[in-house]
Design a protein around this motif. Structure first.
Motif, PDB file in Angstrom:
ATOM      1  N   LEU A  84     -26.090  10.180  51.291  1.00 43.30           N
ATOM      2  CA  LEU A  84     -27.479   9.781  51.511  1.00 43.30           C
ATOM      3  C   LEU A  84     -28.094  10.745  52.506  1.00 43.30           C
ATOM      4  O   LEU A  84     -27.491  11.043  53.542  1.00 43.30           O
ATOM      5  N   PRO A  85     -29.289  11.242  52.232  1.00 42.74           N
ATOM      6  CA  PRO A  85     -29.899  12.239  53.113  1.00 42.74           C
ATOM      7  C   PRO A  85     -30.387  11.611  54.419  1.00 42.74           C
ATOM      8  O   PRO A  85     -30.922  10.497  54.423  1.00 42.74           O
ATOM      9  N   LEU A 134     -29.232  10.076  56.894  1.00 44.88           N
ATOM     10  CA  LEU A 134     -28.764   8.798  57.415  1.00 44.88           C
ATOM     11  C   LEU A 134     -27.301   8.903  57.843  1.00 44.88           C
ATOM     12  O   LEU A 134     -26.488   9.497  57.144  1.00 44.88           O
ATOM     13  N   ILE A 152     -22.920   8.399  54.664  1.00 49.39           N
ATOM     14  CA  ILE A 152     -22.782   7.385  53.614  1.00 49.39           C
ATOM     15  C   ILE A 152     -22.794   8.085  52.260  1.00 49.39           C
ATOM     16  O   ILE A 152     -23.722   8.850  51.961  1.00 49.39           O
ATOM     17  N   TYR A 153     -21.769   7.839  51.460  1.00 48.33           N
ATOM     18  CA  TYR A 153     -21.743   8.418  50.131  1.00 48.33           C
ATOM     19  C   TYR A 153     -22.846   7.806  49.271  1.00 48.33           C
ATOM     20  O   TYR A 153     -23.232   6.647  49.470  1.00 48.33           O
ATOM     21  N   ASN A 154     -23.317   8.601  48.319  1.00 44.57           N
ATOM     22  CA  ASN A 154     -24.357   8.141  47.383  1.00 44.57           C
ATOM     23  C   ASN A 154     -24.025   6.812  46.722  1.00 44.57           C
ATOM     24  O   ASN A 154     -24.916   6.025  46.437  1.00 44.57           O
ATOM     25  N   ASN A 155     -22.749   6.596  46.471  1.00 45.91           N
ATOM     26  CA  ASN A 155     -22.359   5.398  45.714  1.00 45.91           C
ATOM     27  C   ASN A 155     -21.643   4.382  46.602  1.00 45.91           C
ATOM     28  O   ASN A 155     -20.791   3.621  46.147  1.00 45.91           O
ATOM     29  N   GLU A 156     -22.025   4.360  47.863  1.00 50.95           N
ATOM     30  CA  GLU A 156     -21.340   3.502  48.829  1.00 50.95           C
ATOM     31  C   GLU A 156     -22.382   2.652  49.561  1.00 50.95           C
ATOM     32  O   GLU A 156     -23.472   3.135  49.887  1.00 50.95           O
ATOM     33  N   ASP A 157     -22.047   1.389  49.833  1.00 51.79           N
ATOM     34  CA  ASP A 157     -22.923   0.569  50.681  1.00 51.79           C
ATOM     35  C   ASP A 157     -22.863   1.107  52.110  1.00 51.79           C
ATOM     36  O   ASP A 157     -21.840   1.643  52.532  1.00 51.79           O
ATOM     37  N   VAL A 158     -23.934   0.903  52.853  1.00 59.27           N
ATOM     38  CA  VAL A 158     -23.945   1.370  54.239  1.00 59.27           C
ATOM     39  C   VAL A 158     -22.839   0.650  55.051  1.00 59.27           C
ATOM     40  O   VAL A 158     -22.108   1.280  55.825  1.00 59.27           O
ATOM     41  N   ASN A 159     -22.690  -0.662  54.838  1.00 61.75           N
ATOM     42  CA  ASN A 159     -21.640  -1.403  55.555  1.00 61.75           C
ATOM     43  C   ASN A 159     -20.234  -0.920  55.185  1.00 61.75           C
ATOM     44  O   ASN A 159     -19.327  -0.939  56.014  1.00 61.75           O
ATOM     45  N   GLU A 160     -20.092  -0.515  53.925  1.00 62.66           N
ATOM     46  CA  GLU A 160     -18.808   0.019  53.458  1.00 62.66           C
ATOM     47  C   GLU A 160     -18.471   1.308  54.213  1.00 62.66           C
ATOM     48  O   GLU A 160     -17.318   1.532  54.594  1.00 62.66           O
ATOM     49  N   VAL A 193     -27.497   4.260  61.937  1.00 69.14           N
ATOM     50  CA  VAL A 193     -27.307   2.815  62.026  1.00 69.14           C
ATOM     51  C   VAL A 193     -26.127   2.563  62.975  1.00 69.14           C
ATOM     52  O   VAL A 193     -25.017   3.035  62.729  1.00 69.14           O
TER      53      VAL A 193
END
Lengths: 251, 251
Positions: A18-19, A21, A55-63, A121
């Motif tokens: 994610l850009p 973040l 954060i990976y593109n395919n990952e939740d932020v909490n993950e 975050v």
């Protein structure tokens, strides 16, 4: 900003993430009446920083936050909670990042994604530090516990992030206590009071503390601790079984 | 995601904004013993959404939240606080966005920035809704208050955002009370209890409530309210002067 960012230094556009973040994790450990924080030291720079990551593109932020916590401590099933988004434009400061990259022999172009503005975050976690295995990665000298009273200078706004996490921990102590992983399974009222006094950084009155804790309705008395002198044996307590809202259970 | 996004529909790459990041604002209003939320209705779609927006490259994230609050209500100097980052990958759902854009005669390409994954920082605000001037923008039919018991279906994960904001408000009520702008400058204990009962959605015992409120140490008794029957006149209270941490003062 994070320990991970140099691993991404060859990825000039940040492809796959994610850009703009990041996440930063304030991992508190409590042991022997001391509250400590986990920090990384970057090689050849003198810089200290919080564990963090992207954060990976395919990952939740909490993950992503759980992944970082696991990578740096080996721990899962830990209380881990967002507490604030650090999003001021003033935190954009490329100098330390360039220094770290250069210390590894890498000369980034000005439009390298790691040199752009990042919003972070903030998460905080609480662990029994005897159970964590602090793990530096290939680009840090060390990953270690530092007492809150003896923190080194931290890069960027990481000191503010620690301070805000501590305020959150203090404000939420009663409310989130049961989810915290700071005590052994059973403990005395004295152990609990010691933890409170350490985190709040002040002395508490024993009778009032005990009354308040019992009134929260979260403690279960299990047995007297055997100390040899029966008339002075303190009771042992444990937390009543329940899953609080904010414990992130799945690793 | 937000009301603003169509204004950006001609900006295919999102030039000038932080990529992939939005804010959503849950603006609570309290009046006549009712708790309401401000919602926008999009033209020709039947979609309802929270007010929200994007963050300019040269703007703090909190500043963007204040800008959105001001644009939709005309209010400044309001309690406005981050409460959660909505960052699950599952919230990425392009269908309603395409519908809204098409309803305006715009056919976006698949790589339009508004159709990418967004992480949203949730804010909640508390206002006396007699003072807010709900203001739709050119692409919404209306900007209006809706009672919490009668919310329409909201787009994307906005219902979850409202629910989480309400939980935060309930959990923080004692702690943040003084910063809230939900009551007039002076009020009776009965006014305060009514507000509590509305927000917590349960009846409270009068004597216990009064005892608890007075023990918080944040109320100042100023005078008896004149009601004609002197022996029943209730006291008026106001909050002691102080600026709580989380009130964002500057518009």
């Amino acid at each position: 900003m994070s320990n991970e960012f140099i691993r991404q230094e060859m990825n000039v556009t940040g492809e796959g993430f994610l850009p703009g973040l990041a996440i930063d994790a304030v991992i508190f450990g409590f042991h022997d009446a001391q509250l400590k924080v986990l920090l990384l030291a970057y090689k050849n720079t003198g810089f200290f920083a919080l564990p963090g990551g992207f954060i990976y593109n395919n990952e939740d932020v909490n993950e992503a936050a759980r992944r970082v916590l696991f990578s740096r401590t080996g721990l899962t099933d830990i209380f881990l909670e967002q507490f604030y988004v650090f999003g001021d434009k003033s935190r954009h400061d490329v100098a330390p990042l360039k220094t770290i990259m250069k210390a590894r022999g890498y000369e980034p172009g000005d439009n390298h994604w790691l040199l752009g503005r990042f919003v972070s975050v903030g998460y905080y976690a609480l662990v029994d530090f005897t159970k964590a295995i602090p793990t530096p990665d290939s680009i840090s000298d060390s990953c270690d516990w530092y007492g809150l009273d003896e923190l080194p200078v931290l890069m960027q706004d990481h000191r503010q992030i620690v301070d805000k996490a501590l305020q959150t921990l203090q404000a939420n102590l009663d409310h989130k206590l049961i989810g915290f992983n700071l005590l052994s399974e059973s403990f005395t009222m004295g152990d609990l009071q010691c933890m409170y006094e350490t985190i709040l950084n002040k002395k508490l009155i024993r009778a009032a503390f005990q009354r308040k804790m019992l009134s929260l309705g979260i403690l279960e008395r299990i047995a007297k601790k055997w100390t040899g002198g029966a008339h002075k044996a303190p009771y042992l307590y444990r937390f009543k079984a329940q899953t609080p809202d904010n414990v992130i259970i799945d690793p």
